[in-house]
Design a protein around this motif. Structure first.
Motif, PDB file in Angstrom:
ATOM      1  N   PRO A  19     -46.767 -74.706 -89.945  1.00 15.30           N
ATOM      2  CA  PRO A  19     -46.400 -74.556 -91.448  1.00 15.30           C
ATOM      3  C   PRO A  19     -44.822 -75.124 -91.466  1.00 15.30           C
ATOM      4  CG  PRO A  19     -46.026 -72.465 -90.556  1.00 15.30           C
ATOM      5  CD  PRO A  19     -46.842 -73.259 -89.272  1.00 15.30           C
ATOM      6  N   LEU A  20     -44.573 -75.966 -92.391  1.00 11.64           N
ATOM      7  CA  LEU A  20     -43.367 -76.441 -92.613  1.00 11.64           C
ATOM      8  C   LEU A  20     -42.546 -76.039 -94.055  1.00 11.64           C
ATOM      9  CD1 LEU A  20     -41.086 -78.958 -91.617  1.00 11.64           C
ATOM     10  CD2 LEU A  20     -41.813 -79.963 -93.790  1.00 11.64           C
ATOM     11  N   THR A  21     -41.454 -75.232 -94.002  1.00 12.67           N
ATOM     12  CA  THR A  21     -40.934 -74.579 -95.025  1.00 12.67           C
ATOM     13  C   THR A  21     -39.777 -75.616 -95.581  1.00 12.67           C
ATOM     14  OG1 THR A  21     -41.450 -72.525 -94.447  1.00 12.67           O
ATOM     15  CG2 THR A  21     -39.525 -72.874 -96.293  1.00 12.67           C
ATOM     16  N   ILE A  22     -40.129 -76.240 -96.784  1.00 12.02           N
ATOM     17  CA  ILE A  22     -39.051 -77.184 -97.399  1.00 12.02           C
ATOM     18  C   ILE A  22     -37.911 -76.557 -97.927  1.00 12.02           C
ATOM     19  CG2 ILE A  22     -38.888 -78.833 -98.945  1.00 12.02           C
ATOM     20  CD1 ILE A  22     -41.870 -79.170 -99.013  1.00 12.02           C
ATOM     21  N   GLU A  23     -36.763 -76.943 -97.455  1.00 12.01           N
ATOM     22  CA  GLU A  23     -35.706 -76.438 -97.785  1.00 12.01           C
ATOM     23  C   GLU A  23     -34.664 -77.418 -98.735  1.00 12.01           C
ATOM     24  OE1 GLU A  23     -33.677 -75.606 -93.749  1.00 12.01           O
ATOM     25  OE2 GLU A  23     -34.317 -73.595 -94.018  1.00 12.01           O
ATOM     26  N   ARG A  24     -34.946 -78.657 -98.591  1.00  9.71           N
ATOM     27  CA  ARG A  24     -34.314 -79.528 -99.362  1.00  9.71           C
ATOM     28  C   ARG A  24     -35.205 -80.868 -99.526  1.00  9.71           C
ATOM     29  NH1 ARG A  24     -29.982 -83.282 -97.763  1.00  9.71           N
ATOM     30  NH2 ARG A  24     -30.104 -82.779 -95.681  1.00  9.71           N
ATOM     31  N   VAL A  25     -35.275 -81.524-100.632  1.00  9.90           N
ATOM     32  CA  VAL A  25     -35.759 -82.742-100.934  1.00  9.90           C
ATOM     33  C   VAL A  25     -34.915 -83.770-101.147  1.00  9.90           C
ATOM     34  CG1 VAL A  25     -37.914 -83.903-102.033  1.00  9.90           C
ATOM     35  CG2 VAL A  25     -37.784 -81.273-101.567  1.00  9.90           C
ATOM     36  N   GLN A  26     -34.981 -84.746-100.283  1.00 14.84           N
ATOM     37  CA  GLN A  26     -33.844 -85.933-100.427  1.00 14.84           C
ATOM     38  C   GLN A  26     -34.713 -87.312-101.113  1.00 14.84           C
ATOM     39  OE1 GLN A  26     -31.580 -86.438 -96.840  1.00 14.84           O
ATOM     40  NE2 GLN A  26     -30.742 -88.216 -97.693  1.00 14.84           N
ATOM     41  N   PHE A  27     -34.294 -87.920-101.882  1.00 21.23           N
ATOM     42  CA  PHE A  27     -34.802 -89.137-102.402  1.00 21.23           C
ATOM     43  C   PHE A  27     -34.047 -90.353-102.242  1.00 21.23           C
ATOM     44  CE2 PHE A  27     -36.725 -85.791-105.211  1.00 21.23           C
ATOM     45  CZ  PHE A  27     -37.992 -85.749-104.738  1.00 21.23           C
ATOM     46  N   SER A  28     -34.665 -91.581-102.038  1.00 25.03           N
ATOM     47  CA  SER A  28     -33.591 -92.770-101.870  1.00 25.03           C
ATOM     48  C   SER A  28     -33.718 -93.064-103.312  1.00 25.03           C
ATOM     49  CB  SER A  28     -34.239 -93.962-101.054  1.00 25.03           C
ATOM     50  OG  SER A  28     -35.388 -94.571-101.973  1.00 25.03           O
ATOM     51  N   SER A  29     -32.624 -94.074-103.688  1.00 26.17           N
ATOM     52  CA  SER A  29     -32.246 -94.678-104.891  1.00 26.17           C
ATOM     53  C   SER A  29     -33.314 -95.138-105.560  1.00 26.17           C
ATOM     54  CB  SER A  29     -31.146 -95.579-104.839  1.00 26.17           C
ATOM     55  OG  SER A  29     -31.438 -96.694-104.336  1.00 26.17           O
ATOM     56  N   ALA A  91     -36.313 -95.001 -95.710  1.00 22.57           N
ATOM     57  CA  ALA A  91     -36.786 -94.129 -95.767  1.00 22.57           C
ATOM     58  C   ALA A  91     -36.635 -93.502 -97.313  1.00 22.57           C
ATOM     59  CB  ALA A  91     -36.242 -92.881 -94.629  1.00 22.57           C
ATOM     60  N   HIS A  92     -37.858 -93.056 -97.964  1.00 23.79           N
ATOM     61  CA  HIS A  92     -37.501 -93.121 -99.393  1.00 23.79           C
ATOM     62  C   HIS A  92     -37.557 -91.597 -99.830  1.00 23.79           C
ATOM     63  CE1 HIS A  92     -37.242 -97.202-100.292  1.00 23.79           C
ATOM     64  NE2 HIS A  92     -38.325 -97.286 -99.764  1.00 23.79           N
ATOM     65  N   VAL A  93     -38.508 -90.873 -99.082  1.00 24.69           N
ATOM     66  CA  VAL A  93     -38.628 -89.312 -99.410  1.00 24.69           C
ATOM     67  C   VAL A  93     -38.559 -88.523 -98.304  1.00 24.69           C
ATOM     68  CG1 VAL A  93     -39.942 -87.617-100.523  1.00 24.69           C
ATOM     69  CG2 VAL A  93     -40.234 -89.827-101.259  1.00 24.69           C
ATOM     70  N   LEU A  94     -37.610 -87.654 -98.305  1.00 22.65           N
ATOM     71  CA  LEU A  94     -37.182 -86.694 -96.948  1.00 22.65           C
ATOM     72  C   LEU A  94     -37.552 -85.171 -97.385  1.00 22.65           C
ATOM     73  CD1 LEU A  94     -35.770 -89.364 -96.150  1.00 22.65           C
ATOM     74  CD2 LEU A  94     -34.509 -87.907 -94.551  1.00 22.65           C
ATOM     75  N   PHE A  95     -38.325 -84.553 -96.821  1.00 21.26           N
ATOM     76  CA  PHE A  95     -38.527 -83.181 -96.740  1.00 21.26           C
ATOM     77  C   PHE A  95     -37.719 -82.365 -95.534  1.00 21.26           C
ATOM     78  CE2 PHE A  95     -43.159 -83.827 -98.751  1.00 21.26           C
ATOM     79  CZ  PHE A  95     -42.472 -84.309 -99.848  1.00 21.26           C
ATOM     80  N   HIS A  96     -36.732 -81.893 -95.738  1.00 23.44           N
ATOM     81  CA  HIS A  96     -36.003 -81.398 -94.641  1.00 23.44           C
ATOM     82  C   HIS A  96     -36.583 -79.863 -94.605  1.00 23.44           C
ATOM     83  CE1 HIS A  96     -32.552 -84.306 -94.564  1.00 23.44           C
ATOM     84  NE2 HIS A  96     -33.048 -84.766 -95.799  1.00 23.44           N
ATOM     85  N   GLY A  97     -36.707 -79.556 -93.495  1.00 22.31           N
ATOM     86  CA  GLY A  97     -37.288 -77.857 -93.527  1.00 22.31           C
ATOM     87  C   GLY A  97     -37.422 -77.544 -92.192  1.00 22.31           C
ATOM     88  N   LYS A  98     -38.016 -76.254 -92.012  1.00 27.03           N
ATOM     89  CA  LYS A  98     -38.120 -75.671 -90.781  1.00 27.03           C
ATOM     90  C   LYS A  98     -39.375 -75.299 -90.458  1.00 27.03           C
ATOM     91  CE  LYS A  98     -33.466 -73.924 -90.082  1.00 27.03           C
ATOM     92  NZ  LYS A  98     -32.646 -73.133 -91.051  1.00 27.03           N
ATOM     93  N   ASN A  99     -39.840 -75.209 -89.173  1.00 28.15           N
ATOM     94  CA  ASN A  99     -40.981 -75.169 -88.663  1.00 28.15           C
ATOM     95  C   ASN A  99     -41.205 -73.477 -88.675  1.00 28.15           C
ATOM     96  OD1 ASN A  99     -40.148 -74.787 -86.381  1.00 28.15           O
ATOM     97  ND2 ASN A  99     -40.886 -76.357 -85.334  1.00 28.15           N
ATOM     98  N   SER A 100     -42.346 -73.145 -88.036  1.00 27.24           N
ATOM     99  CA  SER A 100     -42.558 -71.705 -87.732  1.00 27.24           C
ATOM    100  C   SER A 100     -41.618 -71.073 -86.735  1.00 27.24           C
ATOM    101  CB  SER A 100     -44.035 -71.233 -87.358  1.00 27.24           C
ATOM    102  OG  SER A 100     -44.286 -71.984 -86.316  1.00 27.24           O
ATOM    103  N   LYS A 101     -41.160 -71.721 -86.028  1.00 24.25           N
ATOM    104  CA  LYS A 101     -40.149 -71.427 -84.906  1.00 24.25           C
ATOM    105  C   LYS A 101     -38.658 -71.419 -85.461  1.00 24.25           C
ATOM    106  CE  LYS A 101     -43.240 -72.594 -80.928  1.00 24.25           C
ATOM    107  NZ  LYS A 101     -43.910 -73.867 -80.933  1.00 24.25           N
TER     108      LYS A 101
END
Ligand SMILES: [Zn+2]
Length: 274
Positions: A19-29, A91-101
């Motif tokens: 599982p990936l917990t999304i901490e921040r979502v980043q979009f290109s212009s 790169a237009h959409v980035l889901f920055h997150g953390k995995n289960s570890k």
């Protein structure tokens, strides 16, 4: 253009990071041209992507609150799996997150031509959306009976153009449709009503052959420049028998003919395909 084997390859690679917990979502212009926020109440930050399904050429990411992210890769899209941010164009959409570890992980949607589409939906909206898609050709619902019944709906349609219709044959794209017709020994221009039951059986078997030929190779990298989630090319080129080939890979002697059918380049072997 990514078709079933390419989308499935990306899915299989992305799920290794769940599982990936999304901490921040980043979009290109210019990400707005890809993202259609169907439901504006949906927030992604803080949610966890728990599973990813594929429906035809669509990826469906399932969040722990049951909301969905639907993604179609268009002509040149792909999802990349990064451990840290990469200096990659488009790169237009980035889901920055953390995995289960608790390790940092990024799901990055990369799409140079921006024909891809992304929807943020509730599970009910995703369910409605799924109902409009046809049977996935790698699913158990894709049967000989299903093909026979479907072909009867539009008897005058050319078989290869018919196979591209996502309302009926979800996951099939241009190269797969050409290759299915070749393995089934059917000319792409044949009208649906002329296809015999024996040939329907061949279409069914041919679809399995074509997909089984591509999936273990990670799909096909061709002019669209498809790369998988690790940035690697697919190795499916060697499995092709007619698509962009000169000599038929089935009979090894027929000269491949290229035509345009329903605005798409179409390849077949006049010696093998009747
Ligand atoms: Zn041939």
């Amino acid at each position: 253009m990514p078709e079933l084997p390419e989308v499935e390859t990306i899915r299989q690679q992305l799920i290794t990071a769940l599982p990936l917990t999304i901490e921040r979502v980043q979009f290109s212009s210019v990400a707005d041209s890809i993202i259609k926020k169907v439901d504006r109440k949906i927030t992604l930050t803080g949610q966890t992507i728990v599973q990813i399904h594929r429906m035809g050429k669509w990826l469906e990411m399932i969040l722990d609150n049951d909301d969905r992210i639907l993604s179609h890769l268009g002509m040149s899209g792909s999802w990349r799996l990064w451990q840290s941010e990469q200096a990659i164009k488009h790169a237009h959409v980035l889901f920055h997150g953390k995995n289960s570890k608790n390790n940092p992980m990024i799901f990055a949607y990369v799409d140079p031509r921006r024909f891809g589409k992304m929807y943020f939906m509730t599970s009910a909206q995703a369910c409605e959306f799924r109902a409009k898609l046809g049977v996935d050709v790698s699913s158990s619902e894709f049967t000989i009976d299903y093909i026979a019944q479907t072909l009867r709906k539009y008897p005058a349609r050319a078989i290869k153009a018919f196979l591209l219709d996502q309302q009926f044959f979800a996951g099939v794209g241009n190269y797969i449709a050409c290759e299915i017709c070749a393995h089934a020994r059917i000319r792409p221009t044949r009208k649906a009503k002329s296809i015999t039951l024996e040939e329907v059986t061949k279409i069914h078997a041919a679809t399995k052959v074509v997909i089984a030929g591509q999936l273990p190779k990670g799909g096909l990298t061709f002019q669209g420049g498809y790369l998988d989630a690790f940035g690697e090319k697919g190795q499916g080129l060697e499995s092709l028998v007619v698509f962009h080939q000169k000599i038929c890979g089935l009979c090894q002697r027929g000269k491949i003919k290229k035509i345009v059918l329903a605005q798409r380049s179409t390849f077949y072997c006049p010696a093998c395909q009747k």
